[in-house]
Design a protein around this motif. Structure first.
Motif, PDB file in Angstrom:
ATOM      1  N   THR A 127      -5.316 -27.576   1.325  1.00 28.62           N
ATOM      2  CA  THR A 127      -3.961 -28.024   0.966  1.00 28.62           C
ATOM      3  C   THR A 127      -2.929 -26.989   1.431  1.00 28.62           C
ATOM      4  O   THR A 127      -2.498 -27.011   2.573  1.00 28.62           O
ATOM      5  N   ASP A 128      -2.551 -26.074   0.541  1.00 30.92           N
ATOM      6  CA  ASP A 128      -1.475 -25.118   0.793  1.00 30.92           C
ATOM      7  C   ASP A 128      -1.902 -23.703   0.425  1.00 30.92           C
ATOM      8  O   ASP A 128      -2.945 -23.498  -0.203  1.00 30.92           O
ATOM      9  N   THR A 129      -1.045 -22.739   0.759  1.00 30.95           N
ATOM     10  CA  THR A 129      -1.157 -21.413   0.164  1.00 30.95           C
ATOM     11  C   THR A 129      -0.448 -21.473  -1.191  1.00 30.95           C
ATOM     12  O   THR A 129      -0.045 -22.544  -1.641  1.00 30.95           O
ATOM     13  N   SER A 130      -0.263 -20.329  -1.822  1.00 28.74           N
ATOM     14  CA  SER A 130       0.392 -20.324  -3.133  1.00 28.74           C
ATOM     15  C   SER A 130       1.883 -20.620  -3.035  1.00 28.74           C
ATOM     16  O   SER A 130       2.511 -20.965  -4.035  1.00 28.74           O
ATOM     17  N   TYR A 131       2.453 -20.499  -1.832  1.00 29.35           N
ATOM     18  CA  TYR A 131       3.906 -20.653  -1.721  1.00 29.35           C
ATOM     19  C   TYR A 131       4.356 -21.391  -0.461  1.00 29.35           C
ATOM     20  O   TYR A 131       5.566 -21.451  -0.189  1.00 29.35           O
ATOM     21  N   ALA A 132       3.424 -21.957   0.287  1.00 31.63           N
ATOM     22  CA  ALA A 132       3.826 -22.566   1.554  1.00 31.63           C
ATOM     23  C   ALA A 132       2.811 -23.595   2.019  1.00 31.63           C
ATOM     24  O   ALA A 132       1.637 -23.556   1.646  1.00 31.63           O
ATOM     25  N   ASN A 133       3.289 -24.511   2.858  1.00 31.83           N
ATOM     26  CA  ASN A 133       2.401 -25.398   3.594  1.00 31.83           C
ATOM     27  C   ASN A 133       1.785 -24.623   4.752  1.00 31.83           C
ATOM     28  O   ASN A 133       2.214 -23.510   5.069  1.00 31.83           O
ATOM     29  N   THR A 144      -1.385 -30.398  10.160  1.00 28.79           N
ATOM     30  CA  THR A 144      -1.108 -29.960   8.799  1.00 28.79           C
ATOM     31  C   THR A 144      -1.921 -30.820   7.840  1.00 28.79           C
ATOM     32  O   THR A 144      -2.171 -32.002   8.124  1.00 28.79           O
ATOM     33  N   PRO A 145      -2.401 -30.255   6.735  1.00 30.01           N
ATOM     34  CA  PRO A 145      -3.171 -31.066   5.787  1.00 30.01           C
ATOM     35  C   PRO A 145      -2.411 -32.318   5.351  1.00 30.01           C
ATOM     36  O   PRO A 145      -1.217 -32.255   5.050  1.00 30.01           O
ATOM     37  N   LYS A 146      -3.128 -33.421   5.321  1.00 30.77           N
ATOM     38  CA  LYS A 146      -2.505 -34.713   4.999  1.00 30.77           C
ATOM     39  C   LYS A 146      -2.067 -34.782   3.540  1.00 30.77           C
ATOM     40  O   LYS A 146      -1.105 -35.481   3.206  1.00 30.77           O
ATOM     41  N   GLY A 152       6.474 -29.991   1.774  1.00 27.36           N
ATOM     42  CA  GLY A 152       7.667 -29.171   1.934  1.00 27.36           C
ATOM     43  C   GLY A 152       8.696 -29.790   2.862  1.00 27.36           C
ATOM     44  O   GLY A 152       8.396 -30.684   3.664  1.00 27.36           O
ATOM     45  N   THR A 153       9.915 -29.283   2.774  1.00 35.73           N
ATOM     46  CA  THR A 153      11.006 -29.818   3.593  1.00 35.73           C
ATOM     47  C   THR A 153      10.822 -29.480   5.068  1.00 35.73           C
ATOM     48  O   THR A 153      11.124 -30.299   5.937  1.00 35.73           O
ATOM     49  N   ARG A 154      10.344 -28.272   5.372  1.00 32.88           N
ATOM     50  CA  ARG A 154      10.129 -27.927   6.786  1.00 32.88           C
ATOM     51  C   ARG A 154       8.970 -28.739   7.358  1.00 32.88           C
ATOM     52  O   ARG A 154       9.024 -29.199   8.502  1.00 32.88           O
ATOM     53  N   ARG A 155       7.917 -28.914   6.565  1.00 33.78           N
ATOM     54  CA  ARG A 155       6.797 -29.750   6.991  1.00 33.78           C
ATOM     55  C   ARG A 155       7.284 -31.159   7.315  1.00 33.78           C
ATOM     56  O   ARG A 155       6.911 -31.739   8.340  1.00 33.78           O
TER      57      ARG A 155
END
Length: 201
Positions: A127-133, A144-146, A152-155
């Motif tokens: 999925t994600d890190t603790s604070y980011a995609n 990127t993980p589905k 996130g907005t940048r994702r």
């Protein structure tokens, strides 16, 4: 409806300009509607005053909000140095909205051992890190993980631009990739440190 739960939005402010503001506003509207049953009535760009001494350089705007709360902060920002990731399991994690309360994620972060950061597995998927995609490169394309913990907005913007593709990525699939990069509102893909997938523990 829980009016006591607060949400968080983080926005990149660079040389007095908010980045990806329409994506942030859309998420704020959708999140408030889902959590409290009605969208917020304020506009981010019009509601955050930027002092003259913060109209140059890079800052992180941290907005805590709720039905009766709107607390923006403009904070100095430097990117974290991340060179190693620890796989941790978080099947119980529910972070579909950007809650101010990050206690469950912080508990997982404490399991990182000697690594700089964690990479969370939920229901058998990366999925994600603790604070980011995250985005991963296979030598030809970026994926990127589905099913991230939090889209996130940048994702979202990178997906709309066709620069990244969604995919189910399992821990055993990591060998198919060469590098991983971290992306969030503050970190774009082109300036994110490259982390060799071989270093993920």
């Amino acid at each position: 409806m829980n009016r006591n739960l607060l949400l968080l939005e983080t926005i990149r402010l660079e040389d007095g300009v908010f980045h990806n503001l329409s994506y942030h506003q859309r998420r704020v509207q959708a999140s408030s509607l889902e959590l409290w049953g009605c969208p917020v009535m304020w506009n981010l760009g019009e509601s955050i005053w930027i002092p003259e001494n913060k109209r140059k350089d890079l800052y992180k705007v941290r907005v805590v909000y709720g039905p009766d709360t709107f607390k923006p902060q403009i904070l100095p920002y430097t990117i974290r140095d991340i060179s190693s990731l620890k796989l941790v399991f978080g099947d119980h994690i529910d972070y579909g909205l950007k809650y101010e309360d990050r206690s469950e994620i912080n508990t997982l972060f404490d399991k990182r051992g000697d690594c700089d950061e964690i990479l969370i597995i939920r229901d058998g998927l990366i999925t994600d890190t603790s604070y980011a995609n995250v985005v991963l490169f296979d030598g030809e394309k970026w994926y990127t993980p589905k099913y991230p913990l939090l889209p996130g907005t940048r994702r979202e913007k990178l997906l709309h631009q066709g620069k990244i593709l969604e995919a189910d990525i399992r821990p055993q699939d990591l060998d198919d990739f060469l590098e991983l990069r971290i992306i969030n509102a503050m970190i774009d893909m082109d300036h994110s440190p490259s982390i060799p997938v071989s270093t993920i523990q």
